[in-house]
Design an enzyme around this catalytic site. Structure first.
Site, mmCIF file in Angstrom:
data_model
loop_
_atom_site.group_PDB
_atom_site.id
_atom_site.type_symbol
_atom_site.label_atom_id
_atom_site.label_comp_id
_atom_site.label_asym_id
_atom_site.label_seq_id
_atom_site.Cartn_x
_atom_site.Cartn_y
_atom_site.Cartn_z
ATOM 1 N N HIS A 54 32.165 32.480 89.375
ATOM 2 C CA HIS A 54 31.115 31.720 90.041
ATOM 3 C C HIS A 54 29.836 31.735 89.209
ATOM 4 C CE1 HIS A 54 33.033 32.065 94.326
ATOM 5 N NE2 HIS A 54 33.844 31.531 93.423
ATOM 6 N N GLU A 56 26.744 32.568 89.703
ATOM 7 C CA GLU A 56 25.905 33.767 89.680
ATOM 8 C C GLU A 56 26.462 34.801 88.706
ATOM 9 O OE1 GLU A 56 26.157 32.475 94.103
ATOM 10 O OE2 GLU A 56 27.300 32.230 92.244
ATOM 11 N N CYS A 80 28.385 33.525 97.823
ATOM 12 C CA CYS A 80 29.501 33.858 98.703
ATOM 13 C C CYS A 80 29.415 35.312 99.147
ATOM 14 C CB CYS A 80 30.832 33.563 98.021
ATOM 15 S SG CYS A 80 31.098 34.448 96.480
ATOM 16 N N ALA A 159 30.345 -3.709 95.631
ATOM 17 C CA ALA A 159 29.291 -4.342 94.835
ATOM 18 C C ALA A 159 29.061 -5.715 95.439
ATOM 19 C CB ALA A 159 29.706 -4.449 93.367
ATOM 20 N N SER A 173 33.908 -13.071 90.332
ATOM 21 C CA SER A 173 33.120 -11.924 90.782
ATOM 22 C C SER A 173 32.591 -11.055 89.648
ATOM 23 C CB SER A 173 33.974 -11.046 91.708
ATOM 24 O OG SER A 173 35.110 -10.540 91.023
ATOM 25 N N ARG A 189 33.558 7.704 89.674
ATOM 26 C CA ARG A 189 35.007 7.770 89.480
ATOM 27 C C ARG A 189 35.394 9.129 88.895
ATOM 28 N NH1 ARG A 189 37.042 2.165 86.598
ATOM 29 N NH2 ARG A 189 36.623 0.713 88.326
ATOM 30 N N ASP A 205 43.753 -8.328 89.739
ATOM 31 C CA ASP A 205 42.801 -7.897 88.715
ATOM 32 C C ASP A 205 43.391 -6.949 87.684
ATOM 33 O OD1 ASP A 205 40.925 -9.367 90.103
ATOM 34 O OD2 ASP A 205 40.161 -7.648 91.238
ATOM 35 N N LEU A 209 41.791 1.669 86.892
ATOM 36 C CA LEU A 209 41.501 2.758 87.824
ATOM 37 C C LEU A 209 41.308 4.079 87.089
ATOM 38 C CD1 LEU A 209 43.922 1.909 90.784
ATOM 39 C CD2 LEU A 209 41.557 1.184 90.436
ATOM 40 N N GLY A 305 40.828 -3.787 97.701
ATOM 41 C CA GLY A 305 39.947 -4.898 97.958
ATOM 42 C C GLY A 305 39.299 -4.847 99.325
#
Length: 387
Positions: A54, A56, A80, A159, A173, A189, A205, A209, A305
């Protein structure tokens, strides 16, 4: 400079450190830590990956010696208080001799919330809480959902024009928003472990991805394609997400109505298929959420979509919305609208956003926030039928 201003200054540095592990810690949180002596940063650390030390402990190890009297450690998330794979950070802080701890966000886990503060105070440590709390909590949209519900954060990106359109009546578009806004989309993403799109979007399209990282590399999350009837598999020319070098990261989410022959075809290509049983031809988002929890997929970013995202909204399964808006006006009732399927008759029946954050990217703006549903939500059963 006031004490609050000093605390905020160093907390901003801790936030910067936490962001270095952007998208790499799921299902654990992003956390940054800074140790300050006499107004100077002497050690830093951040949680780099799930299972790793972690923030810290990383900062204390980087210091490599006992902290001086009067040292302060700044941490973006409550340390924690329980012993997991790496030990309780409250113990490490107490044993180090640091006597002042400044914290941003409180641990959202109901089982641990405030426990770290109580443990440190019982040991005689001064604890300051809530410094840039909203900014620190915003680092962990996915973790906060996961730790409180045990399930994934389902978010959507849109968008749109000023009048809420996503395409001209011709379907054109690209691009409504500018390069800076689109670069921010790629950053988000990278943050999410999963990205989703509907079958029609994938067929029309052919999106990759994937995410372009800040250093120009391509990163591929789990890629979910929602296709209740497996229409995206019937054509001889398959979408790239089924054939590219990342195809083993692709998951097609379908129903038993899609046909086991097409399921076998996808699996032979190396594509994973989730067949979610349903009496209709629609994929159940509730069942998808449960499957993600089983598979430890802590967050999914839906990119289209409009039918898929609208149905997600109708089903009250959309948790978070990213709405990018461009200074563009179509003023055409036949242009393509982003959302459909609801029928509010009063303002109190509208879906709203909470914990809203606003950002600008050139001429474009982003409004994002947690989706809040009204107690009574009117649905329009005649608008569409998602397959």
């Amino acid at each position: 400079m006031s004490d609050l201003m000093k605390d905020e200054f160093f907390m901003r540095r801790a936030i910067e450190l936490a962001r270095r592990a952007w998208g790499r810690t799921h299902p654990n949180p992003l956390v940054g830590a800074v140790i300050v002596e006499d107004g100077q940063v002497v050690a830093e650390g951040f949680h780099a990956q799930d299972g790793g030390p972690h923030a810290e402990r990383v900062a204390l190890a980087a210091l490599g010696r006992a902290p001086r009297t009067g040292a302060t450690i700044y941490v973006t998330l409550e340390p924690c208080s329980t012993h997991g794979r790496t030990g309780a950070c409250c113990d490490a802080i107490r044993e180090s001799g640091i006597r002042r701890v400044v914290v941003g966000a409180t641990d959202p886990n109901p089982a641990h919330e405030g426990g770290g503060f109580a443990m440190l105070r019982a040991a005689g440590v001064e604890v300051v809480t809530g410094v840039l709390a909203k900014e620190c909590a915003d680092l962990n949209l996915i973790f906060n959902q996961w730790i409180t519900t045990g399930g994934p954060l389902l978010a959507a990106k849109v968008a749109i024009t000023l009048d809420g359109k996503i395409a001209c009546r011709t379907g054109e578009s690209k691009w409504i928003t500018g390069e800076a806004a689109r670069a921010d989309v790629h950053a988000w993403r990278r943050y999410f472990p999963g990205i989703a799109a509907g079958a029609m979007t994938v067929m029309k399209d052919n999106p990759k991805l994937t995410a372009r990282t800040a250093d120009g590399e391509t990163w591929c999350p789990r890629r979910f394609v929602f296709d209740g009837l497996l229409r995206s598999v019937t054509d001889s020319h398959l979408p790239d997400v089924y054939t590219d070098e990342f195809r083993e990261r692709t998951v097609v989410v379908t129903t038993q109505h899609g046909g086991m022959g097409y399921v076998k075809k996808l699996r032979n290509l190396g594509v994973e298929v989730w067949v979610l049983e349903t009496p209709t031809q629609r994929v159940s988002f509730g069942d998808f959420r449960k499957k993600c929890a089983e598979e430890k997929v802590a967050g999914v970013y839906f990119e289209g979509g409009s039918l898929l995202i609208s149905e997600l909204l109708r089903a009250r399964q959309l948790d978070y919305l990213f709405a990018y808006r461009a200074p563009v006006l179509f003023a055409d009732d036949k242009a393509k609208t982003m959302f459909a399927g609801l029928r509010p008759e009063k303002l109190d029946q509208a879906v709203r956003l909470a914990d809203v954050r606003n950002e600008s990217f050139g001429d474009d703006s982003l409004m994002r926030g947690r989706v809040v549903y009204p107690e009574k939500m009117m649905l329009d059963e005649t608008v569409f039928s998602l397959r």
